[in-house]
Write a protein that holds these residues in place. Structure first.
Motif, PDB file in Angstrom:
ATOM      1  N   ARG A 108       0.845  -1.209   0.000  1.00  0.00           N
ATOM      2  CA  ARG A 108       0.000   0.000   0.000  1.00  0.00           C
ATOM      3  C   ARG A 108       0.877   1.256   0.000  1.00  0.00           C
ATOM      4  NH1 ARG A 108      -2.414   1.491   5.653  1.00  0.00           N
ATOM      5  NH2 ARG A 108      -0.214   2.008   5.828  1.00  0.00           N
ATOM      6  N   ASP A 109       1.876   1.278   0.888  1.00  0.00           N
ATOM      7  CA  ASP A 109       2.709   2.477   1.029  1.00  0.00           C
ATOM      8  C   ASP A 109       3.611   2.703  -0.178  1.00  0.00           C
ATOM      9  OD1 ASP A 109       1.452   2.722   3.417  1.00  0.00           O
ATOM     10  OD2 ASP A 109       3.145   2.072   4.646  1.00  0.00           O
ATOM     11  N   ALA A 110       3.944   1.614  -0.894  1.00  0.00           N
ATOM     12  CA  ALA A 110       4.843   1.741  -2.053  1.00  0.00           C
ATOM     13  C   ALA A 110       4.070   1.996  -3.351  1.00  0.00           C
ATOM     14  CB  ALA A 110       5.695   0.474  -2.188  1.00  0.00           C
ATOM     15  N   GLY A 111       2.730   2.069  -3.266  1.00  0.00           N
ATOM     16  CA  GLY A 111       1.941   2.331  -4.477  1.00  0.00           C
ATOM     17  C   GLY A 111       1.898   1.157  -5.449  1.00  0.00           C
ATOM     18  N   VAL A 112       1.963  -0.064  -4.915  1.00  0.00           N
ATOM     19  CA  VAL A 112       1.886  -1.269  -5.760  1.00  0.00           C
ATOM     20  C   VAL A 112       0.514  -1.336  -6.434  1.00  0.00           C
ATOM     21  CG1 VAL A 112       1.663  -3.803  -5.553  1.00  0.00           C
ATOM     22  CG2 VAL A 112       3.612  -2.624  -4.499  1.00  0.00           C
ATOM     23  N   ARG A 113       0.485  -1.818  -7.682  1.00  0.00           N
ATOM     24  CA  ARG A 113      -0.775  -1.867  -8.430  1.00  0.00           C
ATOM     25  C   ARG A 113      -1.699  -2.977  -7.941  1.00  0.00           C
ATOM     26  NH1 ARG A 113       1.193  -1.809 -14.431  1.00  0.00           N
ATOM     27  NH2 ARG A 113       2.728  -0.283 -13.791  1.00  0.00           N
ATOM     28  N   ARG A 114      -1.145  -4.158  -7.686  1.00  0.00           N
ATOM     29  CA  ARG A 114      -2.004  -5.273  -7.272  1.00  0.00           C
ATOM     30  C   ARG A 114      -1.194  -6.331  -6.507  1.00  0.00           C
ATOM     31  NH1 ARG A 114      -6.133  -7.746 -11.596  1.00  0.00           N
ATOM     32  NH2 ARG A 114      -7.037  -5.650 -11.350  1.00  0.00           N
ATOM     33  N   VAL A 115      -1.832  -6.901  -5.492  1.00  0.00           N
ATOM     34  CA  VAL A 115      -1.235  -8.025  -4.749  1.00  0.00           C
ATOM     35  C   VAL A 115      -2.086  -9.261  -5.023  1.00  0.00           C
ATOM     36  CG1 VAL A 115      -0.702  -8.990  -2.464  1.00  0.00           C
ATOM     37  CG2 VAL A 115      -0.378  -6.530  -2.892  1.00  0.00           C
ATOM     38  N   VAL A 116      -1.470 -10.304  -5.528  1.00  0.00           N
ATOM     39  CA  VAL A 116      -2.172 -11.586  -5.722  1.00  0.00           C
ATOM     40  C   VAL A 116      -1.698 -12.519  -4.608  1.00  0.00           C
ATOM     41  CG1 VAL A 116      -2.520 -13.550  -7.261  1.00  0.00           C
ATOM     42  CG2 VAL A 116      -2.394 -11.229  -8.197  1.00  0.00           C
ATOM     43  N   TYR A 117      -2.642 -13.007  -3.840  1.00  0.00           N
ATOM     44  CA  TYR A 117      -2.336 -13.755  -2.616  1.00  0.00           C
ATOM     45  C   TYR A 117      -2.698 -15.242  -2.753  1.00  0.00           C
ATOM     46  CZ  TYR A 117      -3.363 -15.705   1.965  1.00  0.00           C
ATOM     47  OH  TYR A 117      -3.434 -16.557   3.045  1.00  0.00           O
ATOM     48  N   ALA A 118      -1.793 -16.097  -2.324  1.00  0.00           N
ATOM     49  CA  ALA A 118      -2.015 -17.542  -2.381  1.00  0.00           C
ATOM     50  C   ALA A 118      -2.817 -17.997  -1.174  1.00  0.00           C
ATOM     51  CB  ALA A 118      -0.675 -18.273  -2.411  1.00  0.00           C
ATOM     52  N   SER A 119      -4.127 -18.148  -1.356  1.00  0.00           N
ATOM     53  CA  SER A 119      -4.957 -18.697  -0.289  1.00  0.00           C
ATOM     54  C   SER A 119      -5.100 -20.211  -0.507  1.00  0.00           C
ATOM     55  CB  SER A 119      -6.321 -17.995  -0.274  1.00  0.00           C
ATOM     56  OG  SER A 119      -7.073 -18.434   0.834  1.00  0.00           O
ATOM     57  N   SER A 120      -6.092 -20.804   0.108  1.00  0.00           N
ATOM     58  CA  SER A 120      -6.152 -22.270   0.083  1.00  0.00           C
ATOM     59  C   SER A 120      -7.581 -22.783   0.188  1.00  0.00           C
ATOM     60  CB  SER A 120      -5.338 -22.788   1.275  1.00  0.00           C
ATOM     61  OG  SER A 120      -5.666 -24.113   1.560  1.00  0.00           O
ATOM     62  N   SER A 121      -7.820 -23.932  -0.442  1.00  0.00           N
ATOM     63  CA  SER A 121      -9.125 -24.595  -0.333  1.00  0.00           C
ATOM     64  C   SER A 121      -9.427 -24.991   1.103  1.00  0.00           C
ATOM     65  CB  SER A 121      -9.129 -25.857  -1.198  1.00  0.00           C
ATOM     66  OG  SER A 121      -8.117 -26.741  -0.760  1.00  0.00           O
ATOM     67  N   SER A 122      -8.384 -25.032   1.948  1.00  0.00           N
ATOM     68  CA  SER A 122      -8.605 -25.440   3.342  1.00  0.00           C
ATOM     69  C   SER A 122      -9.554 -24.477   4.067  1.00  0.00           C
ATOM     70  CB  SER A 122      -7.275 -25.528   4.095  1.00  0.00           C
ATOM     71  OG  SER A 122      -6.693 -24.249   4.159  1.00  0.00           O
ATOM     72  N   VAL A 123      -9.738 -23.267   3.533  1.00  0.00           N
ATOM     73  CA  VAL A 123     -10.646 -22.319   4.216  1.00  0.00           C
ATOM     74  C   VAL A 123     -12.073 -22.871   4.270  1.00  0.00           C
ATOM     75  CG1 VAL A 123      -9.258 -20.308   3.553  1.00  0.00           C
ATOM     76  CG2 VAL A 123     -11.263 -20.910   2.178  1.00  0.00           C
ATOM     77  N   TYR A 124     -12.448 -23.756   3.330  1.00  0.00           N
ATOM     78  CA  TYR A 124     -13.814 -24.311   3.332  1.00  0.00           C
ATOM     79  C   TYR A 124     -14.015 -25.314   4.465  1.00  0.00           C
ATOM     80  CZ  TYR A 124     -14.335 -22.161  -1.242  1.00  0.00           C
ATOM     81  OH  TYR A 124     -14.403 -21.249  -2.254  1.00  0.00           O
ATOM     82  N   GLY A 125     -12.920 -25.938   4.910  1.00  0.00           N
ATOM     83  CA  GLY A 125     -12.942 -26.810   6.084  1.00  0.00           C
ATOM     84  C   GLY A 125     -13.975 -27.904   6.030  1.00  0.00           C
ATOM     85  N   ASP A 126     -14.779 -27.998   7.093  1.00  0.00           N
ATOM     86  CA  ASP A 126     -15.665 -29.156   7.200  1.00  0.00           C
ATOM     87  C   ASP A 126     -17.065 -28.905   6.644  1.00  0.00           C
ATOM     88  OD1 ASP A 126     -16.631 -27.494   9.120  1.00  0.00           O
ATOM     89  OD2 ASP A 126     -16.276 -28.851  10.817  1.00  0.00           O
ATOM     90  N   SER A 127     -17.246 -27.843   5.859  1.00  0.00           N
ATOM     91  CA  SER A 127     -18.556 -27.705   5.207  1.00  0.00           C
ATOM     92  C   SER A 127     -18.672 -28.862   4.206  1.00  0.00           C
ATOM     93  CB  SER A 127     -18.683 -26.349   4.502  1.00  0.00           C
ATOM     94  OG  SER A 127     -17.895 -26.343   3.343  1.00  0.00           O
ATOM     95  N   THR A 128     -19.818 -29.549   4.228  1.00  0.00           N
ATOM     96  CA  THR A 128     -19.913 -30.802   3.466  1.00  0.00           C
ATOM     97  C   THR A 128     -20.348 -30.596   2.016  1.00  0.00           C
ATOM     98  OG1 THR A 128     -22.109 -31.064   4.392  1.00  0.00           O
ATOM     99  CG2 THR A 128     -20.338 -32.328   5.438  1.00  0.00           C
ATOM    100  N   GLU A 129     -20.843 -29.416   1.702  1.00  0.00           N
ATOM    101  CA  GLU A 129     -21.359 -29.175   0.347  1.00  0.00           C
ATOM    102  C   GLU A 129     -20.255 -29.335  -0.709  1.00  0.00           C
ATOM    103  OE1 GLU A 129     -23.857 -25.676   0.176  1.00  0.00           O
ATOM    104  OE2 GLU A 129     -23.549 -25.487  -1.986  1.00  0.00           O
ATOM    105  N   LEU A 130     -20.590 -30.013  -1.782  1.00  0.00           N
ATOM    106  CA  LEU A 130     -19.674 -30.155  -2.916  1.00  0.00           C
ATOM    107  C   LEU A 130     -20.432 -29.827  -4.199  1.00  0.00           C
ATOM    108  CD1 LEU A 130     -17.739 -33.498  -2.172  1.00  0.00           C
ATOM    109  CD2 LEU A 130     -16.839 -31.192  -1.988  1.00  0.00           C
ATOM    110  N   PRO A 131     -19.821 -29.175  -5.194  1.00  0.00           N
ATOM    111  CA  PRO A 131     -18.477 -28.614  -5.107  1.00  0.00           C
ATOM    112  C   PRO A 131     -18.456 -27.359  -4.246  1.00  0.00           C
ATOM    113  CG  PRO A 131     -19.519 -27.999  -7.185  1.00  0.00           C
ATOM    114  CD  PRO A 131     -20.483 -28.913  -6.496  1.00  0.00           C
ATOM    115  N   LYS A 132     -17.260 -27.026  -3.765  1.00  0.00           N
ATOM    116  CA  LYS A 132     -17.090 -25.807  -2.964  1.00  0.00           C
ATOM    117  C   LYS A 132     -17.143 -24.601  -3.890  1.00  0.00           C
ATOM    118  CE  LYS A 132     -15.731 -28.394   0.534  1.00  0.00           C
ATOM    119  NZ  LYS A 132     -16.775 -28.889   1.411  1.00  0.00           N
ATOM    120  N   HIS A 133     -17.987 -23.637  -3.549  1.00  0.00           N
ATOM    121  CA  HIS A 133     -18.014 -22.411  -4.344  1.00  0.00           C
ATOM    122  C   HIS A 133     -17.744 -21.234  -3.413  1.00  0.00           C
ATOM    123  CE1 HIS A 133     -21.994 -21.495  -2.753  1.00  0.00           C
ATOM    124  NE2 HIS A 133     -22.251 -22.780  -2.918  1.00  0.00           N
ATOM    125  N   GLU A 134     -17.394 -20.102  -3.979  1.00  0.00           N
ATOM    126  CA  GLU A 134     -16.875 -18.983  -3.190  1.00  0.00           C
ATOM    127  C   GLU A 134     -17.925 -18.340  -2.298  1.00  0.00           C
ATOM    128  OE1 GLU A 134     -16.401 -19.560  -6.388  1.00  0.00           O
ATOM    129  OE2 GLU A 134     -14.285 -19.298  -6.926  1.00  0.00           O
TER     130      GLU A 134
END
Ligand SMILES: NC(=O)c1ccc[n+]([C@@H]2O[C@H](COP(=O)([O-])OP(=O)(O)OC[C@H]3O[C@@H](n4cnc5c(N)ncnc54)[C@H](O)[C@@H]3O)[C@@H](O)[C@H]2O)c1
Length: 313
Positions: A108-134
Motif C-alpha cells: 500500500r505504502d509503495a503504491g503497488v498496483r495489485r497483490v495476488v495472494y495464495a490462499s487455500s481450499s482449506s478455508v472451506y474446512g468441514d462444510s460438506t457441500e460439494l463442489p465448494k463455491h466462493e
C-alpha cells in the motif's frame, strides 16, 4: 522499463513456476524468500536476471526494502501444511497472517498496483457441500486454514479501505515439477512418487478414500497471470482447481502403473485437521478471468513423475 513483480516464496514450488511465466511474458522478477522450505536451485534455474532479497516476512523493514519499485506482488510465501500448523500454530499465524499484513501494508505504502495472494481450499474446512463455491461460508478446521482465511480477509479489507487492489486465489492441492518430496510435511503426490521410485511402501492416512481436486501447476500459473491483469476482480477470492476429485487410492494405482508394479500400501492413522473431500466449482474464475485448466489430472501426474524420475525435484 518492464514491470517489476515481487514474488514472495519465489524459491518454492509455486512461486518459482510463476516466476518462469512472468519472465516468459517479459516482466522483471524479484524474489523475497528466507529459504526455509524453498531451494536456491529453483532460483538459479530462473537465470541471472532475477533479483533475490533474502529475508523473513516477519521482518517488516526487510519487506519494505523489497517493495521498492514493485508494480505487482505475487504473495506465495507461507508456512504450508495443515499438519505443521497443528504441531506449531504460533509460527503459522506469525508468518501467514502477520507476514501477509506486512506485505499488504508495505505494498500500500509503495503504491503497488495489485497483490495476488495464495490462499487455500482449506478455508472451506468441514462444510460438506460439494463442489465448494466462493459463496459458501468458510469453516476452517486447522490453524493453517484459519491463517489462510485471516490473511484473505486482510486482503479484502485493504482493497476496500485503502484501494490497494488484491486478489486471493484458493488453490486446491497443487502438484507438479519442483514440489519437494523431502520435507517432513511434504505433499502427497511427490511423497507417493518418491516412495514408488525408491521401492518403499506408501503411507496412507486413514482409508485412502479421502479425495482432492488435484490441480497441475500450469493451471495455477495461468490463474496467477490472469489475476495480475484481469479487470474487475479486485477484492475478490477465486477457486483455482480443475473441478473434479481423485482419491489417494487412485493416485497410488496410477503411480503403480508408472513404475510398472502394484505398490505396497501402509495404512496409518488419519491426520488431525484434515478434511475428507474437496472439489471446486471453478465457474467464478472461468467467467470473470477467462481461466481454463489446460493440463488434466493424468497428464499432470505423468509430467510430474517424469520430472521427479529425471531428478528435477
Ligand atoms: N501446494 C499446494 O497444494 C497449496 C495449496 C493451497 C495453498 N498453497 C499456498 O501456496 C503458497 C505456495 O506454496 P508452495 O506449495 O509453493 O510451498 P513451498 O513451501 O514450496 O513455498 C513456500 C516458500 O515460502 C518461503 N517462506 C516460508 N516462510 C517464509 C518466511 N517467513 N519469509 C520468507 N519466505 C518464507 C519458503 O522458503 C518457500 O520458498 C503458500 O502460501 C501455500 O499456503 C499451496
Amino acid at each position: 522499463m518492464a514491470d517489476l513483480y515481487l514474488i514472495t516464496g519465489g524459491a518454492g514450488f509455486i512461486g518459482s513456476n510463476v516466476a518462469d511465466e512472468i519472465l516468459k511474458q517479459g516482466g522483471r522478477v524479484r524474489i523475497f524468500d528466507d529459504f526455509s522450505s524453498g531451494f536456491r536451485e529453483n532460483v538459479k534455474a530462473l537465470g541471472a536476471g532475477v533479483e533475490v532479497v533474502e529475508g523473513d516476512l516477519r521482518d517488516y523493514d526487510k519487506v519494505r526494502e523489497a517493495m521498492d519499485g514493485v508494480s505487482y506482488v505475487c504473495h506465495q510465501a507461507a508456512l504450508r501444511s495443515v499438519e505443521r500448523s497443528v504441531d506449531d500454530p504460533l509460527s503459522s499465524d506469525a508468518v501467514n497472517v502477520h507476514g501477509t499484513l506486512h506485505i499488504l501494508t508495505a505494498a500500500r505504502d509503495a503504491g503497488v498496483r495489485r497483490v495476488v495472494y495464495a490462499s487455500s481450499s482449506s478455508v472451506y474446512g468441514d462444510s460438506t457441500e460439494l463442489p465448494k463455491h466462493e459463496k459458501l461460508t468458510p469453516s476452517p478446521v486447522s490453524p493453517y486454514a484459519v491463517s489462510k482465511l485471516s490473511a484473505e480477509l486482510y486482503c479484502r479489507v485493504y482493497s476496500k479501505l485503502y484501494g490497494l487492489e488484491t486478489v486471493a486465489l484458493r488453490y486446491f492441492n497443487v502438484f507438479g515439477p519442483r514440489q519437494s518430496p523431502s520435507s517432513q510435511y511434504a505433499a502427497v503426490v511427490p511423497l507417493f512418487m518418491r516412495a514408488a521410485i525408491d521401492g518403499v511402501a506408501l503411507e496412507i492416512h486413514g482409508d485412502g478414500k479421502q479425495s482432492r481436486d488435484f490441480t497441475y501447476i500450469d493451471n495455477v500459473v495461468q490463474a496467477n497471470w490472469r489475476s495480475f491483469h484481469s479487470e474487475g476482480v479486485a477484492g475478490e477470492a477465486f477457486n483455482v482447481a480443475c473441478g473434479e476429485r481423485h482419491d489417494l487410492l487412485e493416485i497410488a494405482d496410477l503411480v503403480g502403473k508408472f513404475v510398472g508394479r502394484p505398490l505396497e500400501l501402509n495404512h496409518v492413522d488419519s491426520r488431525r485437521g484434515d478434511v475428507k473431500h474437496t472439489e471446486a466449482s471453478i465457474d467464478k474464475i472461468c467467467s470473470m478471468m477467462g481461466y481454463e485448466p489446460t493440463v488434466g489430472f493424468v497428464d499432470g501426474m505423468r509430467k510430474t513423475f517424469d520430472a521427479l524420475q529425471a531428478g528435477a525435484n
